[in-house]
Write a protein that holds these residues in place. Structure first.
Motif, PDB file in Angstrom:
ATOM      1  N   ASP A 116      39.659  40.864  34.592  1.00 21.48           N
ATOM      2  CA  ASP A 116      38.536  39.993  34.231  1.00 21.48           C
ATOM      3  C   ASP A 116      38.837  39.192  32.968  1.00 21.48           C
ATOM      4  O   ASP A 116      38.356  38.064  32.809  1.00 21.48           O
ATOM      5  CB  ASP A 116      37.263  40.824  34.079  1.00 21.48           C
ATOM      6  CG  ASP A 116      36.827  41.414  35.427  1.00 21.48           C
ATOM      7  OD1 ASP A 116      37.360  40.964  36.468  1.00 21.48           O
ATOM      8  OD2 ASP A 116      35.986  42.326  35.444  1.00 21.48           O
ATOM      9  N   LEU A 127      40.904  36.325  34.362  1.00 23.34           N
ATOM     10  CA  LEU A 127      40.070  35.408  35.152  1.00 23.34           C
ATOM     11  C   LEU A 127      39.150  34.597  34.229  1.00 23.34           C
ATOM     12  O   LEU A 127      38.927  33.402  34.453  1.00 23.34           O
ATOM     13  CB  LEU A 127      39.243  36.193  36.181  1.00 23.34           C
ATOM     14  CG  LEU A 127      40.047  36.904  37.286  1.00 23.34           C
ATOM     15  CD1 LEU A 127      39.105  37.692  38.206  1.00 23.34           C
ATOM     16  CD2 LEU A 127      40.891  35.932  38.099  1.00 23.34           C
ATOM     17  N   ASP A 183      44.080  41.458  45.059  1.00 25.22           N
ATOM     18  CA  ASP A 183      42.730  41.240  44.537  1.00 25.22           C
ATOM     19  C   ASP A 183      42.738  40.146  43.470  1.00 25.22           C
ATOM     20  O   ASP A 183      41.928  39.206  43.510  1.00 25.22           O
ATOM     21  CB  ASP A 183      42.220  42.564  43.959  1.00 25.22           C
ATOM     22  CG  ASP A 183      40.887  42.444  43.254  1.00 25.22           C
ATOM     23  OD1 ASP A 183      39.896  42.100  43.922  1.00 25.22           O
ATOM     24  OD2 ASP A 183      40.842  42.686  42.023  1.00 25.22           O
ATOM     25  N   THR A 212      43.547  36.662  45.015  1.00 28.14           N
ATOM     26  CA  THR A 212      42.425  36.163  45.813  1.00 28.14           C
ATOM     27  C   THR A 212      41.316  35.616  44.912  1.00 28.14           C
ATOM     28  O   THR A 212      40.743  34.560  45.173  1.00 28.14           O
ATOM     29  CB  THR A 212      41.882  37.294  46.715  1.00 28.14           C
ATOM     30  OG1 THR A 212      42.957  37.770  47.538  1.00 28.14           O
ATOM     31  CG2 THR A 212      40.762  36.797  47.606  1.00 28.14           C
ATOM     32  N   ARG A 213      41.037  36.347  43.838  1.00 29.51           N
ATOM     33  CA  ARG A 213      40.003  35.867  42.907  1.00 29.51           C
ATOM     34  C   ARG A 213      40.442  34.589  42.203  1.00 29.51           C
ATOM     35  O   ARG A 213      39.636  33.694  41.936  1.00 29.51           O
ATOM     36  CB  ARG A 213      39.675  36.960  41.880  1.00 29.51           C
ATOM     37  CG  ARG A 213      38.902  38.113  42.496  1.00 29.51           C
ATOM     38  CD  ARG A 213      38.830  39.300  41.549  1.00 29.51           C
ATOM     39  NE  ARG A 213      38.282  40.466  42.223  1.00 29.51           N
ATOM     40  CZ  ARG A 213      36.987  40.795  42.220  1.00 29.51           C
ATOM     41  NH1 ARG A 213      36.119  40.046  41.562  1.00 29.51           N
ATOM     42  NH2 ARG A 213      36.565  41.868  42.861  1.00 29.51           N
ATOM     43  N   GLU A 226      39.911  31.819  44.601  1.00 33.99           N
ATOM     44  CA  GLU A 226      38.491  31.468  44.698  1.00 33.99           C
ATOM     45  C   GLU A 226      38.063  30.612  43.510  1.00 33.99           C
ATOM     46  O   GLU A 226      37.245  29.702  43.647  1.00 33.99           O
ATOM     47  CB  GLU A 226      37.635  32.749  44.758  1.00 33.99           C
ATOM     48  CG  GLU A 226      37.669  33.395  46.144  1.00 33.99           C
ATOM     49  CD  GLU A 226      37.148  34.833  46.145  1.00 33.99           C
ATOM     50  OE1 GLU A 226      36.699  35.322  45.082  1.00 33.99           O
ATOM     51  OE2 GLU A 226      37.226  35.461  47.220  1.00 33.99           O
TER      52      GLU A 226
END
Ligand SMILES: [Zn+2]
Length: 495
Positions: free
Chosen positions: A85, A88, A119, A122-123, A126
Motif C-alpha cells: 500500500d 501503491l 496482487d 494487478t493493483r 488497475e
C-alpha cells in the motif's frame, strides 16, 4: 516522459521456520523514495539503472520505496500489505505516468497471499489503466503466475545462476521500456509451461549452452526482444510453482509462443540432467579426507543454504566429520545467535561447554554438545560478494576440544559467498584441508579458484529438495518429477 519505479522483493521458502516481518526488510534493504543507495542489490537494479537512463533521456523518474528481505519463510500479512500500500500510494501520488518499471523477485509468499507479486501488479494495472507500460525484472527462482502475465506488459529475468547478470537484465528491461515508450517496439509476452521443476545451474552443461543460445537468438532474431527461463522455486508451496519459458517479441505473439515452446521442451527433455552431481555426507567426507595434500577441498552443504531461506544451522556434515576424525577442517558457517552470545560473554581464549546448531528445524542433524575453545570473536563480521560486502553478524570462531575442527558460529544468516568469510575470523582458508560452506551455487566463482576440488553435498533435509517426496499442499500435481512424464509420449507437448 514520467516513469515510476519501485522494488518489493524476497524469496519465500514456505517450509522455513524463519518468518519475515517488516524488520526482515529493514535489516536487509528498506529505502524510502530517493533513499536507495547508488549500488543495486539483487532485485533493485531497475531503480539504479532507471536513474541513469532517465537522466540521459531527460525524463522524470519518480522513485517509490525499494524493499528487499533476505530469503526466509512466510512474510506476515501486515508486512506485505503495508509495503504494497505504501508503493501503491506513491504511484497514485505520481500520476499521470507513462510507465511503471519494477524490481521484483517473484517468489514472495505472504500470509493470505500465494501470489503477492500478482496482487501488486494487478493493483498497479488497475491504477494506471491499460495504456500504460508495466514491466518488471524477476529472479528465475520465481513463480510465473497467469495473474502476473496478464497484468504486466513484459518481464526480464536473470539468465545466469549464479545471478551474475542482474544489472544486465535491468539494462534489458529499461532498453525495451524506452524503445516501447518511444514507439519503436510493441513488447508482447508469450509463455510456455514446461510442466516440471528442476535446479538449473548455468555454470555447467546443459544450461550453459542453453543460456548462450538464448543470448544468440536475442541478438540474431529481429522479432525477439527478450528470452527468459523461469527456473521455478521448489521450496515455495504455491499452486503455480514450476518451470516456464518466456519469449518477449515485438508484436509477434505466435512466433514467441513457438520459440518459447521449442526452448521450453529443450529444458523438459533435459529434466534431471541440469543439476550438478551431488554426494551424500558419508561419500562427501570420505572423498574429502582421501584427497591428496595441497589446496583445500571445498564441501558445499548445498541444501542448507540461507540464500534459499533455510536457517543455515544444520550439523549433519559436521557430525560426519567429527565421527570420522577429520583433520584440518574449518566450517563457515553455522548460524546460532545464542551460542555466539555465550562465546562473546566467555571471551577470546576461554574454554567452555557449548551446545550449538540444529535448533531451527527437523532433519538438520542434532545440536553439537562440545567443549570448545573460543579462538576469535568478531563483531559485525562481513565477507565479500563480488563488489559488495555481505554482513554475517557477530561471529565466534571455536575449536572443538580434542579435534582439529574449527567452526565459525554466526548471528546473521548469510550464505557462504566468498573465502573472505574465513579471513574475517583469522582463518587462512588455504591452510585448511577441508572447508565446509553453506551455499548451493553462488559460492562457486570465489571458492573454485582456491580449491583442489569442489564437492556438492546433500546432507539431511533442511530444504525440500526432492519434489517427488515433498509434502506439498498447494503445488499442482501435474509437473515432473511428481509424474514421470506429464506431457505423455508420444503426444508429448500437445496441450
Ligand atoms: Zn534466484
Amino acid at each position: 516522459m514520467r516513469v515510476f519505479t519501485a522494488a518489493l522483493a524476497t524469496e519465500t521458502n514456505t517450509f522455513s521456520p524463519i518468518f519475515v516481518d517488516r524488520r526482515g526488510f529493514e535489516d536487509s534493504l528498506y529505502a524510502p523514495p530517493g533513499q536507495h543507495p547508488e549500488t543495486p542489490t539483487l532485485c533493485t537494479a531497475p531503480v539504479t539503472v532507471g536513474r541513469r537512463v532517465c537522466r540521459e533521456k531527460g525524463w522524470t523518474l519518480i522513485e517509490g520505496t525499494a524493499a528487499w528481505a533476505d530469503p526466509a519463510g512466510l512474510v506476515s500479512r501486515a508486512t506485505y500489505e503495508g509495503l504494497r500500500d505504501e508503493i501503491l500510494g506513491q504511484l497514485e501520488a505520481a500520476l499521470p505516468v507513462d510507465a511503471v518499471v519494477l524490481g521484483l523477485h517473484g517468489a514472495m509468499v505472504a500470509a493470505g497471499y500465494d501470489d503477492p507479486e500478482g496482487d501488486l501488479l494487478t493493483r498497479i494495472r488497475e491504477i494506471v489503466g491499460p495504456g500504460v507500460l508495466v514491466c518488471a525484472e524477476l529472479d528465475p527462482h520465481s513463480h510465473l503466475t497467469a495473474k502476473r502475465v496478464a497484468a504486466a506488459d513484459f518481464f526480464t529475468v536473470f539468465k545466469e545462476f549464479p545471478h551474475t547478470d542482474f544489472v544486465d537484465r535491468a539494462e534489458d528491461l529499461w532498453r525495451i521500456a524506452v524503445d516501447a515508450l518511444e514507439g519503436r517496439v510493441r513488447p508482447v509476452m508469450s509463455v510456455f509451461d514446461c510442466r516440471m521443476i528442476d535446479v538449473f545451474p548455468t555454470s555447467r552443461e546443459p544450461m550453459r549452452g542453453f543460456v548462450d543460445r538464448m543470448l544468440a537468438i536475442e541478438r540474431d532474431d529481429p522479432l525477439v526482444l527478450s528470452l527468459s527461463a523461469i527456473h521455478g522455486f521448489m521450496a515455495g508451496d504455491v499452486p503455480e510453482m514450476g518451470t516456464k519459458m518466456i519469449a518477449v517479441t515485438d508484436g509477434a505473439p505466435e512466433h514467441g509462443a513457438a520459440l518459447a515452446r521449442r526452448l521450453g521442451m529443450e529444458l523438459y527433455d533435459n529434466r534431471g540432467r541440469h543439476v550438478m552431481p551431488i554426494l551424500d555426507e558419508t561419500e562427501a567426507v570420505a572423498r574429502a579426507m582421501a584427497a591428496p595434500a595441497g589446496r583445500p577441498v571445498v564441501i558445499a552443504d548445498v541444501w542448507d543454504n540461507p540464500g534459499g531461506g533455510t536457517a543455515g544451522d544444520a550439523t549433519v556434515l559436521l557430525g560426519e566429520l567429527m565421527a570420522r576424525g577429520a583433520e584440518g577442517v574449518a566450517v563457515g558457517t553455522i548460524w546460532d545467535p545464542m551460542a555466539v552470545r555465550l562465546c562473546f560473554v566467555a571471551g577470546e581464549g576461554a574454554t567452555i561447554p557449548l551446545r550449538f546448531g540444529a535448533k531451527s528445524a527437523p532433519f538438520t542433524g542434532a545440536p553439537i554438545d562440545a567443549t570448545v575453545e573460543v579462538l576469535r570473536l568478531a563483531a559485525g563480521a562481513e565477507m565479500r560478494f563480488g563488489e559488495s560486502l555481505v554482513p554475517f553478524g557477530d561471529s565466534a570462531r571455536v575449536r572443538l576440544e580434542g579435534t582439529d575442527i574449527e567452526v565459525i558460529l554466526n548471528s546473521v544468516r548469510a550464505q557462504s559467498f566468498d573465502p573472505s568469510l574465513f579471513d574475517a575470523l583469522g582463518i587462512d582458508p588455504l591452510e585448511k584441508k577441508i572447508l565446509v560452506i553453506k551455499s548451493t551455487n553462488h559460492f562457486y566463482a570465489a571458492f573454485a579458484p582456491i580449491a583442489s576440488e569442489v564437492i556438492y553435498c546433500s546432507a539431511g533435509r533442511p530444504y525440500p529438495n526432492d519434489p517427488a517426496r515433498t509434502p506439498y499442499r498447494k503445488v499442482r500435481r501435474d509437473i515432473w518429477p511428481i509424474p514421470a512424464d506429464p506431457f505423455g509420449d508420444p503426444e508429448r507437448g500437445e496441450e
